[in-house]
Design an enzyme around this catalytic site. Structure first.
Site, PDB file in Angstrom:
ATOM      1  N   HIS A 140      -8.298  22.605  49.862  1.00  0.00           N
ATOM      2  CA  HIS A 140      -7.857  21.251  50.201  1.00  0.00           C
ATOM      3  C   HIS A 140      -6.546  21.281  50.974  1.00  0.00           C
ATOM      4  CE1 HIS A 140      -4.876  21.165  46.859  1.00  0.00           C
ATOM      5  NE2 HIS A 140      -5.806  21.754  46.127  1.00  0.00           N
TER       6      HIS A 140
ATOM      7  N   ASP B 168      -4.469  18.535  51.141  1.00  0.00           N
ATOM      8  CA  ASP B 168      -3.461  17.627  50.587  1.00  0.00           C
ATOM      9  C   ASP B 168      -2.631  18.315  49.514  1.00  0.00           C
ATOM     10  OD1 ASP B 168      -5.874  17.579  49.019  1.00  0.00           O
ATOM     11  OD2 ASP B 168      -5.134  15.816  47.947  1.00  0.00           O
TER      12      ASP B 168
ATOM     13  N   ASP C  58      -0.762  26.006  45.947  1.00  0.00           N
ATOM     14  CA  ASP C  58      -1.846  25.025  45.737  1.00  0.00           C
ATOM     15  C   ASP C  58      -1.984  24.115  46.946  1.00  0.00           C
ATOM     16  OD1 ASP C  58      -3.795  23.486  44.465  1.00  0.00           O
ATOM     17  OD2 ASP C  58      -2.315  22.253  43.421  1.00  0.00           O
TER      18      ASP C  58
ATOM     19  N   GLU D 295      -8.140  16.011  47.350  1.00  0.00           N
ATOM     20  CA  GLU D 295      -8.466  16.745  46.120  1.00  0.00           C
ATOM     21  C   GLU D 295      -7.518  16.366  45.000  1.00  0.00           C
ATOM     22  OE1 GLU D 295      -8.378  19.953  43.106  1.00  0.00           O
ATOM     23  OE2 GLU D 295      -6.753  19.203  44.380  1.00  0.00           O
ATOM     24  N   GLU D 296      -6.255  16.166  45.345  1.00  0.00           N
ATOM     25  CA  GLU D 296      -5.244  15.909  44.327  1.00  0.00           C
ATOM     26  C   GLU D 296      -5.357  14.515  43.700  1.00  0.00           C
ATOM     27  OE1 GLU D 296      -3.687  18.172  43.101  1.00  0.00           O
ATOM     28  OE2 GLU D 296      -3.012  19.666  44.546  1.00  0.00           O
TER      29      GLU D 296
ATOM     30  N   GLU E 140      -8.672  27.975  44.884  1.00  0.00           N
ATOM     31  CA  GLU E 140      -7.600  27.522  43.999  1.00  0.00           C
ATOM     32  C   GLU E 140      -6.886  28.738  43.410  1.00  0.00           C
ATOM     33  OE1 GLU E 140      -6.422  24.578  43.347  1.00  0.00           O
ATOM     34  OE2 GLU E 140      -7.971  23.174  44.025  1.00  0.00           O
TER      35      GLU E 140
ATOM     36  N   HIS F 212       2.266  21.915  41.629  1.00  0.00           N
ATOM     37  CA  HIS F 212       2.856  20.590  41.408  1.00  0.00           C
ATOM     38  C   HIS F 212       4.314  20.612  40.954  1.00  0.00           C
ATOM     39  CE1 HIS F 212      -1.494  18.963  40.529  1.00  0.00           C
ATOM     40  NE2 HIS F 212      -1.420  19.686  41.643  1.00  0.00           N
TER      41      HIS F 212
END
Length: 387
Positions: free
Chosen positions: A73, A75, A105, A137-138, A165, A360
């Site tokens: 992903h 994003d 990530d 995705e997030e 991932e 994150h």
């Protein structure tokens, strides 16, 4: 012949695009598409309904079945309120680590996948290398769905999907499915001294939260199935992370809102859990309407992420284990886009560089050693596609 960029140079470019889920990713997609089309790759965009974002899927090599999809992903999560030691959108090396939002990530994997395209072109692969760069995705993994459908319809059928991932290059063969429900409880406000003739939306939300706690306790106490026992925790979980409602301390709440989420082990059905929640909400609503028929509960599904189920003799697992040398059993409790690919009939695993513990957080990083291990993986994969 275009200039071939190193994986690290590509990662620096990707990190520099602040592709937070709430914002556009089109400048990143423009850059990637321009670079890969320079190497002769076929690139197709699948735009978001609003037109401010786009998925991108890529094919290089002959149009035959049996290739490999590398999926990731574009994003990233916000950096708002986080204390970073360096600019989160400028790749920075310190102490054997590459820092930047998305470094782990999962722009690290995307950089390696993009760098593998020139490798595949020069090697003359006999089976295609396909890339899938997704959106959103997030915020629920739903952005990839039209891209997965388009790839299944329009590209030669890949034999394996590897979703990159961060797994420290371990082969992950299963993850939980998840579903979330936006819930709005509509009460009947009255003065709190007369609460018996009104309906407090907050009090009724408490009944659902009580059911949630009792459900989690029962699941924790039960003996897990063989599949569930692979996970940590080894059971389905139900949770509410945020709740809001009410007007004043002396008024029964007219409204209460929350999102209820569930993470379901791979041998249980998401639909069954959805029915359990709706049945509980209906029971609570009946009690509310016995006091005042204007009271109600509104439930809207926010997103669904299918589980990734361990496959028997799965080609993706066999391929990834052969490329990494990893023969350990690994499953995770978070969800990924792997579930959507598997639901569309692809043999799928999760395997990528970096550590999910870095996702994150402020000062997110990927270790140089992990990034290099990911590049070795890509080189071996391209070699395999030339056979």
């Amino acid at each position: 012949m275009p200039v071939e960029r190193t994986p690290r140079d590509i990662l620096a470019n990707l990190v520099a695009f602040p592709t937070v889920s709430r914002d556009t990713n089109l400048p990143l997609i423009d850059w990637v598409q321009d670079y890969l089309e320079g190497w002769g790759a076929d690139c197709v965009r699948v735009p978001s309904p609003c037109g401010t974002k786009a998925n991108l899927y890529v094919q290089v090599g002959p149009r035959v079945d049996g290739g490999v999809i590398l999926s990731g992903h574009t994003d990233v999560v916000p950096v708002d309120g986080q204390d970073w030691a360096s600019d989160p959108f400028a790749l920075t090396e310190r102490d054997g680590r590459l820092y930047g939002r998305g470094a782990a990530d999962m722009k690290g994997f995307l950089a390696l996948a993009i760098a593998a395209v020139p490798l595949a072109v020069k090697a003359g692969v006999k089976r295609p290398l396909q890339l899938a760069l997704s959106i959103d995705e997030e915020v629920g993994c739903a952005g990839c769905i039209p891209m997965v459908e388009a790839m299944a319809r329009d590209l030669p059928r890949a034999a394996a999907v590897i979703v990159g991932e961060p797994s420290r290059m371990k082969v992950v063969t299963g993850h939980k499915g998840s579903r979330a429900f936006a819930t709005r409880i509509v009460g009947v406000p009255v003065h709190s001294s007369r609460q018996h003739v009104g309906v407090s939306a907050i009090h009724e939300a408490g009944r659902i939260l009580h059911w949630l706690n009792e459900t989690n306790a029962a699941l924790m106490a039960a003996t897990p199935s063989d599949t569930a026992a692979l996970f940590d925790p080894p059971f389905t979980t139900v949770s509410v992370g945020r709740i809001e409602g009410g007007e004043a301390h002396n008024i029964t709440a007219a409204e209460c809102r929350f999102t209820l989420g569930m993470r379901v082990v791979a041998d249980e059905r998401l639909d069954d859990w959805a029915e359990r929640y709706r049945a509980e909400a209906a029971r609570v609503e009946a009690g509310m309407q016995a006091v005042d028929p204007r009271a109600r509960i509104e439930i809207t599904e926010s997103f669904t992420v299918p589980p990734l189920k361990p496959e028997i003799d799965g080609f993706a697992e066999t391929l990834a284990r052969g490329l990494t040398g990893d023969n350990t059993i690994n499953v995770v409790s978070y969800g990924t886009e792997a579930g959507h690919f598997q639901a569309s009939g692809y043999s799928t695993v999760v395997c990528g560089p970096g550590d999910i513990a870095q996702a994150h957080i402020p000062d997110e990083y990927i270790e140089l050693s992990q990034f290099e291990a990911g590049w070795t993986f890509m080189q071996r994969l391209v070699d395999r596609l030339t056979e």
